[in-house]
Design a protein around this motif. Structure first.
Motif, short mmCIF file in Angstrom:
data_model
loop_
_atom_site.label_atom_id
_atom_site.label_comp_id
_atom_site.label_asym_id
_atom_site.label_seq_id
_atom_site.Cartn_x
_atom_site.Cartn_y
_atom_site.Cartn_z
N GLY A 1 47.25 39.26 104.24
CA GLY A 1 47.67 40.28 103.28
C GLY A 1 49.16 40.46 103.34
N SER A 2 49.72 40.98 102.24
CA SER A 2 51.18 41.13 102.16
C SER A 2 51.55 42.44 101.49
N PHE A 3 52.65 42.99 101.96
CA PHE A 3 53.24 44.17 101.34
C PHE A 3 54.74 43.93 101.24
N GLN B 1 48.88 43.21 98.49
CA GLN B 1 47.74 42.38 98.15
C GLN B 1 47.02 41.88 99.40
N ILE B 2 45.75 41.54 99.20
CA ILE B 2 44.91 41.08 100.31
C ILE B 2 44.28 39.74 99.91
N HIS B 3 44.28 38.80 100.83
CA HIS B 3 43.61 37.52 100.61
C HIS B 3 42.11 37.79 100.41
N ARG B 4 41.51 37.04 99.48
CA ARG B 4 40.09 37.27 99.17
C ARG B 4 39.20 37.21 100.39
N MET B 5 39.59 36.38 101.34
CA MET B 5 38.78 36.21 102.56
C MET B 5 38.65 37.51 103.35
N TYR B 6 39.64 38.42 103.14
CA TYR B 6 39.68 39.63 103.97
C TYR B 6 39.53 40.91 103.17
N GLU B 7 39.02 40.80 101.94
CA GLU B 7 38.91 42.00 101.10
C GLU B 7 37.95 43.04 101.69
N ASP B 8 36.98 42.59 102.47
CA ASP B 8 36.05 43.55 103.07
C ASP B 8 36.45 43.91 104.50
N SER B 9 37.67 43.51 104.89
CA SER B 9 38.10 43.74 106.27
C SER B 9 39.24 44.73 106.41
N LEU B 10 40.02 44.89 105.34
CA LEU B 10 41.22 45.72 105.51
C LEU B 10 41.68 46.32 104.19
N GLU B 11 42.60 47.27 104.32
CA GLU B 11 43.26 47.89 103.18
C GLU B 11 44.77 47.73 103.35
N ILE B 12 45.45 47.48 102.23
CA ILE B 12 46.92 47.50 102.21
C ILE B 12 47.34 48.27 100.97
N LEU B 13 48.01 49.36 101.17
CA LEU B 13 48.45 50.22 100.07
C LEU B 13 49.85 50.74 100.35
N SER B 14 50.51 51.20 99.30
CA SER B 14 51.74 51.94 99.55
C SER B 14 51.37 53.27 100.20
N PHE B 15 52.32 53.88 100.88
CA PHE B 15 52.05 55.14 101.56
C PHE B 15 51.57 56.21 100.58
N GLU B 16 52.24 56.31 99.44
CA GLU B 16 51.86 57.34 98.46
C GLU B 16 50.47 57.07 97.88
N GLU B 17 50.16 55.80 97.58
CA GLU B 17 48.85 55.47 97.02
C GLU B 17 47.74 55.75 98.03
N ALA B 18 48.01 55.48 99.28
CA ALA B 18 47.01 55.76 100.32
C ALA B 18 46.72 57.26 100.41
N LEU B 19 47.74 58.09 100.30
CA LEU B 19 47.52 59.54 100.35
C LEU B 19 46.72 60.01 99.14
N ARG B 20 46.94 59.38 97.99
CA ARG B 20 46.16 59.77 96.80
C ARG B 20 44.69 59.39 96.95
N VAL C 1 42.70 48.29 109.27
CA VAL C 1 41.74 47.23 109.58
C VAL C 1 40.42 47.91 109.94
N LEU C 2 39.38 47.56 109.22
CA LEU C 2 38.10 48.27 109.34
C LEU C 2 37.38 47.95 110.65
N GLU C 3 36.47 48.83 110.99
CA GLU C 3 35.76 48.76 112.27
C GLU C 3 35.09 47.40 112.49
N GLY C 4 35.37 46.82 113.64
CA GLY C 4 34.71 45.58 114.03
C GLY C 4 35.25 44.33 113.35
N LYS C 5 36.26 44.46 112.51
CA LYS C 5 36.78 43.31 111.77
C LYS C 5 37.90 42.61 112.55
N GLU C 6 37.83 41.30 112.56
CA GLU C 6 38.88 40.50 113.19
C GLU C 6 39.64 39.77 112.09
N VAL C 7 40.89 40.11 111.93
CA VAL C 7 41.73 39.47 110.92
C VAL C 7 42.54 38.38 111.62
#
Length: 398
Positions: free
Chosen positions: A55-57, A68-87, A123-129
Motif C-alpha cells: 500500500g502507498s500514501f 491506495q492498497i494492493h488488491r492482495m491486501y484489501e482485506d488486511s489493512l486500511e490506508i487513509l488520510s488522517f482527516e478521512e479516517a476521523l470522518r 493492519v487488521l487483527e491476525g493479518k500479516e502484510v
C-alpha cells in the motif's frame, strides 16, 4: 473557545526543551497547487508507482495525492488520510493525542490547531502484510510549514513493515516540516518502521513520536538521514505497558555542512520482562553538530535494556555529544550503555592504502563500514532499499 483550545494556544508559546527554538510565523501556511512528485522520491526509498508495495500514501504539501492498497491486501489493512479516517471512524478519537501530548511544545500545539494531512494506517487483527507499505511526505512549496498527524494502529497479532520517506523538491530552499506520529501496537503485533529523510540545508524538521505497546508486541524503528538539514530535533518516546515486549530505536546520521541534529529516544519499560535497545551511529563532517540522547527507564521487574552511541568525527569544526541515561526502579532489571566518539583509525587507513587504495578511497570505505545498515536488522527487501540509499548519498557526498 474550549479550555482545550485555550491550552493549545498557550502552548504555541512553549519552546521544546531540546534543539533551537523556531519562529513559526516566519513560514507560509498556505501551499501552492500540488504537483505529482517525480523519480526524486526514490532517493528516500519510495516507489512513485507503488510497485512492489502492499500500500502507498503520498502527500504533497497539505494535499493527499493518493492512498491506495494492493488488491492482495484489501482485506488486511486500511490506508487513509488522517482527516478521512476521523470522518469514517468515530472510535478513532480514543487514539488521537494519546501517545503524544498536544501541549508538549509549540510544534505539537500548532499541529493540533492548524495541522493538515498525515496518514492513518491500520493492519487488521491476525493479518500479516508481507510486502512493505510506503508513505511519502513531500514539501513542494517554498518556505511552507507542513504539519501532519499520522496514526499507525497494529491490531492484535498483526505484522507489517512500513517505510516513510520525507523530502523536499530540489528547488525548495527553505521550509519547515512537523510530523506528529502516534503508534499503537496491540498484543502480539509486530511493526518495523523505517524513516528516511532527505531535506535541504535550509529546512527545519521536528518529528514528534509516541508509541504505546501491549504484551508481546515488537516495535523496530529505524531513522536514516544522510543529507544536510538546517536543524532536526526528535526524541521519540516508547511506552511498554505490558510484558514480554521488545522495542528497538536505531539511527544512522551523516551530518554535513552546518546541520544541527538533536536526536535520540526514550524507551520506558513500565511492565515487566521487556527488552529495549537504542543504537546510534553518527558521522559528522564540516561544521555539523549532533547531540545523541538516549534514555532507558525500567519501572517493572526483569527488564533488559541497552544503549549504544557511536560517533565518528571527520572535521575539527564538527561536534558530537552523546548523553546516555539509565534509570531503574527495579533491582531485577539490567540496563547498560556504551558510548564512543572518535576519528578514523589511521592504522586501518594505512592498511587499506597498503592494499592499493588511495587515501580517500580508504577513508570512504571505512565510513561506509561505520554506517553499515545491517545494525538496523531490516527485513531483506528493506535492507536492499536502504543500502541503495546509503550508497547514493555517500556517492554524492564523498
Amino acid at each position: 473557545m474550549s479550555v482545550r483550545d485555550e491550552e493549545l494556544r498557550e502552548a504555541l508559546r512553549k519552546p521544546s526543551p531540546y534543539g533551537p527554538d523556531l519562529d513559526l510565523s516566519s513560514y507560509l501556511v498556505e501551499a501552492g497547487e500540488p504537483e505529482k512528485p517525480g523519480e526524486e522520491v526514490s532517493s528516500v526509498g519510495v516507489d512513485p508507482r507503488g510497485e512492489g508495495r502492499a500500500g502507498s500514501f503520498i502527500q504533497v504539501d497539505h494535499s493527499t495525492l493518493y492512498a491506495q492498497i494492493h488488491r492482495m491486501y484489501e482485506d488486511s489493512l486500511e490506508i487513509l488520510s488522517f482527516e478521512e479516517a476521523l470522518r469514517r471512524h468515530d472510535w478513532l478519537q480514543e487514539y488521537v493525542w494519546k501517545a503524544v501530548s498536544p501541549t508538549a511544545d509549540k510544534y505539537t500545539a500548532f499541529t493540533a490547531l492548524k495541522g493538515k494531512g498525515g496518514y492513518f494506517i491500520r493492519v487488521l487483527e491476525g493479518k500479516e502484510v508481507v510486502l512493505p507499505l510506503q508513505a511519502c511526505l513531500y514539501l513542494r512549496t517554498k518556505n511552507l510549514l507542513q504539519a501532519v498527524h499520522n496514526i499507525i494502529l497494529m491490531e492484535r497479532d498483526s505484522s507489517a513493515q512500513l517505510l516513510t520517506g520525507c523530502l523536499t523538491h530540489p528547488q525548495v530552499e527553505r521550509g519547515f516540516h512537523i510530523g506528529v506520529s502516534e503508534f499503537y501496537l496491540k498484543r502480539g503485533s509486530k511493526l518495523t518502521f523505517t524513516m528516511v529523510h532527505n531535506w535541504g540545508p535550509k529546512v527545519d524538521v521536528r518529528p514528534r513520536t509516541g508509541v504505546i505497546m501491549e504484551d508481546e508486541s515488537t516495535f523496530v524503528s529505524n531513522y536514516i538521514c544522510l543529507t544536510p538539514v538546517a536543524s532536526l530535533q526528535a526524541f521519540p518516546r516508547v511506552r511498554m505497558m505490558g510484558k514480554k515486549a521488545s522495542a528497538s530505536l536505531n539511527s544512522i546520521v551523516y551530518g554535513r555542512g552546518t546541520s544541527l541534529y538533536d536526536l535520540g529516544g526514550w524507551i520506558e519499560m513500565i511492565g515487566s520482562s521487556n527488552k529495549g535497545e537504542i543504537l546510534g551511529r553518527t558521522v559528522t563532517a564540516e561544521e555539523a553538530k549532533v547531540v545523541m540522547r538516549a534514555r532507558l527507564t525500567s519501572l517493572g521487574g526483569d527488564n533488559v535494556g541497552h544503549v549504544e552511541c557511536n560517533g565518528l568525527m571527520l572535521s575539527p569544526q564538527s561536534e558530537i555529544s552523546a548523553t546516555p541515561e539509565l534509570v531503574s526502579k527495579s533491582s531485577t532489571s539490567t540496563l547498560t550503555h556504551e558510548a564512543a566518539v572518535g576519528k578514523l583509525n589511521e592504522e586501518q587507513v594505512l592498511y587499506l592504502m597498503s592494499r592499493g587504495l588511495e587515501r580517500k578511497e580508504a577513508e570512504d570505505l571505512l565510513i561506509r563500514g561505520f554506517l553499515d545498515v545491517r545494525i538496523l536488522k531490516l527485513p531483506e527487501f528493506l535492507q536492499q532499499q536502504v543500502e541503495r540509499i546509503v550508497q547514493l548519498a555517500m556517492g554524492r557526498g564523498l
